[in-house]
Design an enzyme around this catalytic site. Structure first.
Site, PDB file in Angstrom:
ATOM      1  N   ASP A 196       0.717   3.607   2.412  1.00  0.00           N
ATOM      2  CA  ASP A 196       0.522   4.184   3.733  1.00  0.00           C
ATOM      3  C   ASP A 196      -0.678   5.134   3.641  1.00  0.00           C
ATOM      4  O   ASP A 196      -1.690   4.776   3.039  1.00  0.00           O
ATOM      5  CB  ASP A 196       1.805   4.858   4.224  1.00  0.00           C
ATOM      6  CG  ASP A 196       1.844   4.989   5.747  1.00  0.00           C
ATOM      7  OD1 ASP A 196       1.632   3.974   6.427  1.00  0.00           O
ATOM      8  OD2 ASP A 196       2.070   6.099   6.239  1.00  0.00           O
ATOM      9  N   ASP A 234       0.844  -1.195   0.000  1.00  0.00           N
ATOM     10  CA  ASP A 234       0.000   0.000   0.000  1.00  0.00           C
ATOM     11  C   ASP A 234       0.881   1.248   0.000  1.00  0.00           C
ATOM     12  O   ASP A 234       2.104   1.159   0.071  1.00  0.00           O
ATOM     13  CB  ASP A 234      -0.904   0.006   1.236  1.00  0.00           C
ATOM     14  CG  ASP A 234      -0.092  -0.031   2.533  1.00  0.00           C
ATOM     15  OD1 ASP A 234       0.290   1.052   3.020  1.00  0.00           O
ATOM     16  OD2 ASP A 234       0.191  -1.140   3.036  1.00  0.00           O
TER      17      ASP A 234
END
Length: 290
Positions: free
Chosen positions: A212, A210
């Site tokens: 973050d 991802d």
């Protein structure tokens, strides 16, 4: 050169290793308590291998509760010389996208957990972490990962945060814009520090899941989305381990001095050392403590 034995610490999404010959789950006791789980031992591509699921099978351990010292001690007890740490991470860089692998070479430690060193009162030591990764092992791991077709980034700074919560938006921007971190995770510290104290060759394969929370087009971290990326990353990680085992058969050099990290590190005078602590250090520091 000593015989090579590969140790793999599997992170989120990587709980076993397929294709091991003579595979067996073994129980290892350490003076630092029980490791995260039993250790799966066997041979892969002719190379002896020991696999430890960092969070335990079924993901039962939180990053803040992991028995880091016991995990490293257990691997060294089994004769491991080289450790590939596999872990999920968030990315602070657009070019380090979900699904990519990053062979990190630096750390910023923001954890507050205990057990960060094997050496405490009664036997004090200071090892160098200027270059916390074994460059040669990391290069071989990058070569192995590229063979799977995954995009690989060599080099990057890993921000180790205290979990289990993800970072706030303000923290994410601080780590990215002001501290220069490239990826963020919860488990590589104090793991890397302890591996250096145990004189193990250590490399970290960070699997991006991802962005973050800093990315304007992706929003906050979503565990459901992370699970989907983890499934693909796990297959690529296992293929990377298989390829790395073959590359290590001929041995690997080391310019970082990993196996001699304790040569000048212990400061406590022999007559002042705590015998009980010295006994606990037999596995990780027996080479220099006698």
């Amino acid at each position: 050169m000593a015989a090579v034995k590969l140790g793999v610490i599997g992170g989120s999404g990587v709980y076993d290793i397929e294709g091991l010959e003579e595979a067996s789950w073994v129980t290892v006791s350490t003076p630092w308590g029980d490791p995260s789980d039993q250790v799966l031992t066997g041979r892969l591509g002719g190379t002896p291998l020991a696999f430890l699921p960092r969070h335990g099978r079924g993901h039962v351990h939180s990053p803040s509760d992991l028995p880091y010292r016991a995990n490293i001690d257990a691997l060294k007890q089994l004769g491991v010389t080289h450790v590939l740490s596999v872990s999920a991470c968030g990315s602070f860089r657009e070019e380090m996208a979900p699904g990519d692998f990053v062979l990190v070479d630096q750390f910023i430690d923001r954890t507050i957990r205990g057990g960060k060193s094997f050496f405490t009162a009664g036997c004090v030591a200071h090892v160098s972490l200027a270059h916390p990764i074994c460059a040669e092992l990391a290069a071989l791991a990058a070569r192995a990962a590229r063979g799977t077709g995954v995009r690989v980034h060599e080099g990057g700074t890993y921000l180790a945060m205290e979990g289990p919560q993800f970072s706030s938006l303000a923290e994410s921007h601080m780590y990215r814009d002001h501290w220069g971190a490239d990826v963020i995770g919860m488990t590589n510290m104090p793991e890397a520090k302890l591996a250096r104290e145990a004189e193990l060759h250590y490399a970290s394969l960070a699997m991006v899941t991802d962005y973050d929370s800093w990315h304007p087009d992706h929003g906050e971290v979503d565990v459901t989305a992370i699970r989907k990326v983890l499934a693909a990353n796990g297959a690529n990680a296992r293929a990377t381990v298989a390829a790395l085992a073959g590359l290590l058969e001929a041995g690997a050099g080391c310019s970082t001095g990993c196996a001699e990290a304790l040569d000048y590190a212990i400061l406590t005078a022999p007559e002042k050392r705590d015998p009980a602590l010295v006994a606990k250090l037999a596995t990780v520091a027996g080479r220099v403590l006698g």
